[in-house]
Design a protein around this motif. Sequence first.
Motif, mmCIF file in Angstrom:
data_model
loop_
_atom_site.group_PDB
_atom_site.id
_atom_site.type_symbol
_atom_site.label_atom_id
_atom_site.label_comp_id
_atom_site.label_asym_id
_atom_site.label_seq_id
_atom_site.Cartn_x
_atom_site.Cartn_y
_atom_site.Cartn_z
ATOM 1 N N ILE A 15 0.857 -1.198 0.000
ATOM 2 C CA ILE A 15 0.000 0.000 0.000
ATOM 3 C C ILE A 15 0.892 1.247 0.000
ATOM 4 O O ILE A 15 1.367 1.686 1.053
ATOM 5 N N PRO A 16 1.157 1.806 -1.175
ATOM 6 C CA PRO A 16 2.066 2.955 -1.268
ATOM 7 C C PRO A 16 1.336 4.302 -1.196
ATOM 8 O O PRO A 16 0.120 4.367 -1.387
ATOM 9 N N TRP B 210 1.047 8.488 -2.578
ATOM 10 C CA TRP B 210 1.035 9.072 -3.919
ATOM 11 C C TRP B 210 2.312 9.867 -4.195
ATOM 12 O O TRP B 210 2.576 10.218 -5.334
ATOM 13 N N ASN B 211 3.115 10.197 -3.152
ATOM 14 C CA ASN B 211 4.132 11.234 -3.380
ATOM 15 C C ASN B 211 5.422 10.727 -4.031
ATOM 16 O O ASN B 211 6.139 11.504 -4.650
ATOM 17 N N LYS C 218 -2.203 -2.143 -3.953
ATOM 18 C CA LYS C 218 -3.286 -1.150 -3.956
ATOM 19 C C LYS C 218 -2.664 0.238 -4.024
ATOM 20 O O LYS C 218 -2.282 0.826 -3.029
ATOM 21 N N GLY D 22 -8.599 3.225 0.237
ATOM 22 C CA GLY D 22 -7.970 2.649 1.423
ATOM 23 C C GLY D 22 -8.976 2.137 2.435
ATOM 24 O O GLY D 22 -8.926 0.975 2.839
ATOM 25 N N ASN E 101 -8.628 -1.765 3.821
ATOM 26 C CA ASN E 101 -8.899 -2.378 5.132
ATOM 27 C C ASN E 101 -9.170 -3.864 5.006
ATOM 28 O O ASN E 101 -8.676 -4.673 5.794
ATOM 29 N N THR F 17 3.430 2.554 3.131
ATOM 30 C CA THR F 17 4.075 3.847 3.338
ATOM 31 C C THR F 17 2.988 4.893 3.170
ATOM 32 O O THR F 17 2.261 4.876 2.164
ATOM 33 N N GLY F 18 2.889 5.794 4.135
ATOM 34 C CA GLY F 18 1.846 6.812 4.072
ATOM 35 C C GLY F 18 1.787 7.590 5.362
ATOM 36 O O GLY F 18 2.786 7.688 6.090
ATOM 37 N N SER F 19 0.605 8.091 5.671
ATOM 38 C CA SER F 19 0.471 8.973 6.832
ATOM 39 C C SER F 19 0.471 8.190 8.143
ATOM 40 O O SER F 19 0.166 6.987 8.168
ATOM 41 N N GLN G 250 -3.754 2.823 11.921
ATOM 42 C CA GLN G 250 -4.956 1.977 11.718
ATOM 43 C C GLN G 250 -4.560 0.599 11.209
ATOM 44 O O GLN G 250 -5.080 -0.420 11.649
ATOM 45 N N MET H 50 5.922 6.039 7.935
ATOM 46 C CA MET H 50 4.880 7.060 8.086
ATOM 47 C C MET H 50 5.450 8.485 7.995
ATOM 48 O O MET H 50 6.490 8.692 7.389
ATOM 49 N N GLY H 51 4.757 9.414 8.592
ATOM 50 C CA GLY H 51 5.069 10.832 8.367
ATOM 51 C C GLY H 51 6.265 11.372 9.136
ATOM 52 O O GLY H 51 6.986 10.635 9.808
ATOM 53 N N CYS I 113 8.148 12.999 2.771
ATOM 54 C CA CYS I 113 8.150 12.678 4.196
ATOM 55 C C CYS I 113 9.397 13.237 4.847
ATOM 56 O O CYS I 113 9.434 13.537 6.027
ATOM 57 N N GLU J 68 2.302 17.391 10.886
ATOM 58 C CA GLU J 68 2.787 17.287 9.506
ATOM 59 C C GLU J 68 1.800 17.998 8.576
ATOM 60 O O GLU J 68 0.613 17.685 8.573
HETATM 61 P P1 NAD Z 1 -2.127 8.179 3.126
HETATM 62 O O1 NAD Z 1 -1.844 7.594 4.463
HETATM 63 O O2 NAD Z 1 -3.320 9.024 2.975
HETATM 64 O O3 NAD Z 1 -2.292 6.996 2.056
HETATM 65 C C1 NAD Z 1 -1.271 6.037 1.840
HETATM 66 C C2 NAD Z 1 -1.891 4.792 1.218
HETATM 67 O O4 NAD Z 1 -2.767 4.188 2.169
HETATM 68 C C3 NAD Z 1 -2.750 5.087 -0.016
HETATM 69 O O5 NAD Z 1 -2.578 4.041 -0.945
HETATM 70 C C4 NAD Z 1 -4.143 5.061 0.553
HETATM 71 O O6 NAD Z 1 -5.146 4.767 -0.409
HETATM 72 C C5 NAD Z 1 -4.028 3.955 1.569
HETATM 73 N N1 NAD Z 1 -5.045 3.952 2.638
HETATM 74 C C6 NAD Z 1 -5.722 5.006 3.131
HETATM 75 N N2 NAD Z 1 -6.522 4.578 4.140
HETATM 76 C C7 NAD Z 1 -6.329 3.236 4.272
HETATM 77 C C8 NAD Z 1 -6.838 2.246 5.148
HETATM 78 N N3 NAD Z 1 -7.733 2.544 6.101
HETATM 79 N N4 NAD Z 1 -6.401 0.974 5.010
HETATM 80 C C9 NAD Z 1 -5.487 0.659 4.065
HETATM 81 N N5 NAD Z 1 -4.966 1.563 3.206
HETATM 82 C C10 NAD Z 1 -5.374 2.840 3.316
HETATM 83 O O7 NAD Z 1 -0.798 8.951 2.672
HETATM 84 P P2 NAD Z 1 -0.532 9.769 1.338
HETATM 85 O O8 NAD Z 1 -1.273 11.060 1.390
HETATM 86 O O9 NAD Z 1 -0.699 8.902 0.155
HETATM 87 O O10 NAD Z 1 1.041 10.057 1.472
HETATM 88 C C11 NAD Z 1 1.555 11.078 2.257
HETATM 89 C C12 NAD Z 1 2.011 10.555 3.595
HETATM 90 O O11 NAD Z 1 2.975 9.522 3.398
HETATM 91 C C13 NAD Z 1 2.733 11.611 4.425
HETATM 92 O O12 NAD Z 1 2.336 11.475 5.757
HETATM 93 C C14 NAD Z 1 4.203 11.253 4.253
HETATM 94 O O13 NAD Z 1 5.025 11.690 5.300
HETATM 95 C C15 NAD Z 1 4.128 9.770 4.186
HETATM 96 N N6 NAD Z 1 5.313 9.200 3.537
HETATM 97 C C16 NAD Z 1 6.195 8.539 4.317
HETATM 98 C C17 NAD Z 1 7.356 8.027 3.757
HETATM 99 C C18 NAD Z 1 8.366 7.294 4.596
HETATM 100 O O14 NAD Z 1 9.218 6.621 4.032
HETATM 101 N N7 NAD Z 1 8.314 7.400 5.904
HETATM 102 C C19 NAD Z 1 7.585 8.176 2.394
HETATM 103 C C20 NAD Z 1 6.638 8.840 1.617
HETATM 104 C C21 NAD Z 1 5.488 9.352 2.211
#
Ligand code: NAD
Length: 545
Positions: free
Chosen positions: A191-192, A194-195, A218, A251, A256, A270-272, A278, A300-301, A333, A430
Amino acid sequence: MPTLQSHAPAQAATSEPFQNEPFLDFADAANRSEMETALQEVASRLGQEYDLVIGGRRIRTEDKIISVNPARPSQVVGVHQRANLEHVETAIQAAETAFQRWGQTSAQSRVDLLLRLVDLVRKHKFELCAWLTVEVGKNWAEADADVGETIDFLNFYAREALRLDRATTPIQFPGERNQLRYLPLGIGAVIPPWNFPLAIMAGMTAAAIVTGNTVILKPSIDAPTIAARFFALLEEAGMPDGVVNLCPGEGPDFGNAVVEHPKTRFVAFTGSKAVGLQIHERAARTQPGQIFLKRTILEMGGKDAIVVDSDADLDAAVEGVVASAFGFNGQKCSACSRAIVDASIYDIFCDRLAQRTAAIPVGDPAKNLPAGPVISQRSFDKVLDYLQIGKEEGKLLVGGKAVETPEGGYYIAPTIFADVLPESRLAQEEIFGPVLAVLRSDGFDDALRIANGTEYGLTGAVYSRSPEKLERARTEFHVGNLYLNRKCTGAMVGAHPFGGFNMSGTDSKAGGPDYLLLFTQAKSIADKVGVVSRATEEEEQRMGL
Ligand code: NAD
């Protein structure tokens, strides 16, 4: 189904030492011209429809995901299917079927797939850069860095997979032949965000499959076209059906359900922070029929800080802070969102920083302007809210507003707030946009205290000429990726294994020597020599026979 054997092995390529992919030089007219041609070519393919692909089967859904260009939101980049709950079971089954063969395939065959993919990504480098520009708003250099990192991940993990395959136990117990085999975990969700929609998506996917796992991928709904292009290259490289299943979806529902499925053995996310937590919680809850503990790899962030000490090289520090804070509009991030500046140089530093930032041109990334749009209306609104908060919590030095264009892009002027207090929201949360908070510190102790004073711990940098202070930062600045006298963005695969502390994640260190271990389970095998297997000459010598 394509067979892996139909392609020539690529052992020679992995026998060469790993090298980072060189960056393209866009000052070179030939590269500029290739990029312009690629943008035109991509423009002629905008708005196409892409399939969901499960076990090699192409599926269309009634409900679609429409991906738009953040620089001109009326322009549709791609139309994608929306995987929903009815696709979860099918995708898991396809991944399970594929795993029966893929999990048994030799490491060399899996590595060969990655290396063929490297060739294809290189061949399509400009085209992929162009998709990154139109789908997520990267300027040319940022797009090239994303594609370069993708190639690096593929090349690096290919070599690492072979190294793991040759692993032995540190000690051979007398009378036994001891082995350590790194086996795949099974089916995983990737689950990656967008950035870094190509590099992070490809990196997590490649790590999972090169170690023998199969994947439900996904992608983010903000960058599905890039994922579809990558998937097409994976197929062209000879990936067997079902090894990666492409499932763009939301997501909170599809994501989920895949995380919770009793057969999902791992989640690479990788994401927020909010979503990572969650997933952490959901994956920890054992489901009926589940026979293992799920593994979560969560990156994460951040609320990354650059400390500018009293004796810093100010020119270098200004450049480092500007590049880290406003590169790709702060949507990394690793972006610097706090500059912690010693009181003795605070005023002059703020003046220079504001001057330099005010001169950053804002506009269309397709024309290669440095500051492009933020990713979406949602992100635009969120950043505007933080601009309001900033005006209450700090002193606006530069920016502080949206930038209007005829195309209605999501542009926000690079913004700096000074005199921000460490505990304020602007210094703690963030924002993920082009907003920098400047904080005043009273000496190096205070600077480190402020730097460590958030729940995150991803990247950080220190500009100082003092060896003692740099040494203190090495031990006391609590971040996963520390940079001394350089910017805090731009981690290179191999040189800067990447991952954060605290609420920044599980410190997985992507692009480092420990990363692939996270996708494997090690099996220790002890074989009593002489019962079935005969001792080799070397073993006889070791055992004194
Ligand atoms: P996001 O958390 O909104 O989404 C990330 C992924 O999770 C997406 O594919 C999204 O569709 C999916 N998702 C959302 N809700 C979900 C759920 N309940 N269950 C499963 N999957 C779900 O993050 P974003 O806006 O795509 O990316 C930006 C964030 O990512 C920032 O917080 C940034 O710091 C972080 N980031 C971290 C790194 C790192 O290496 N630490 C690298 C790049 C980005």
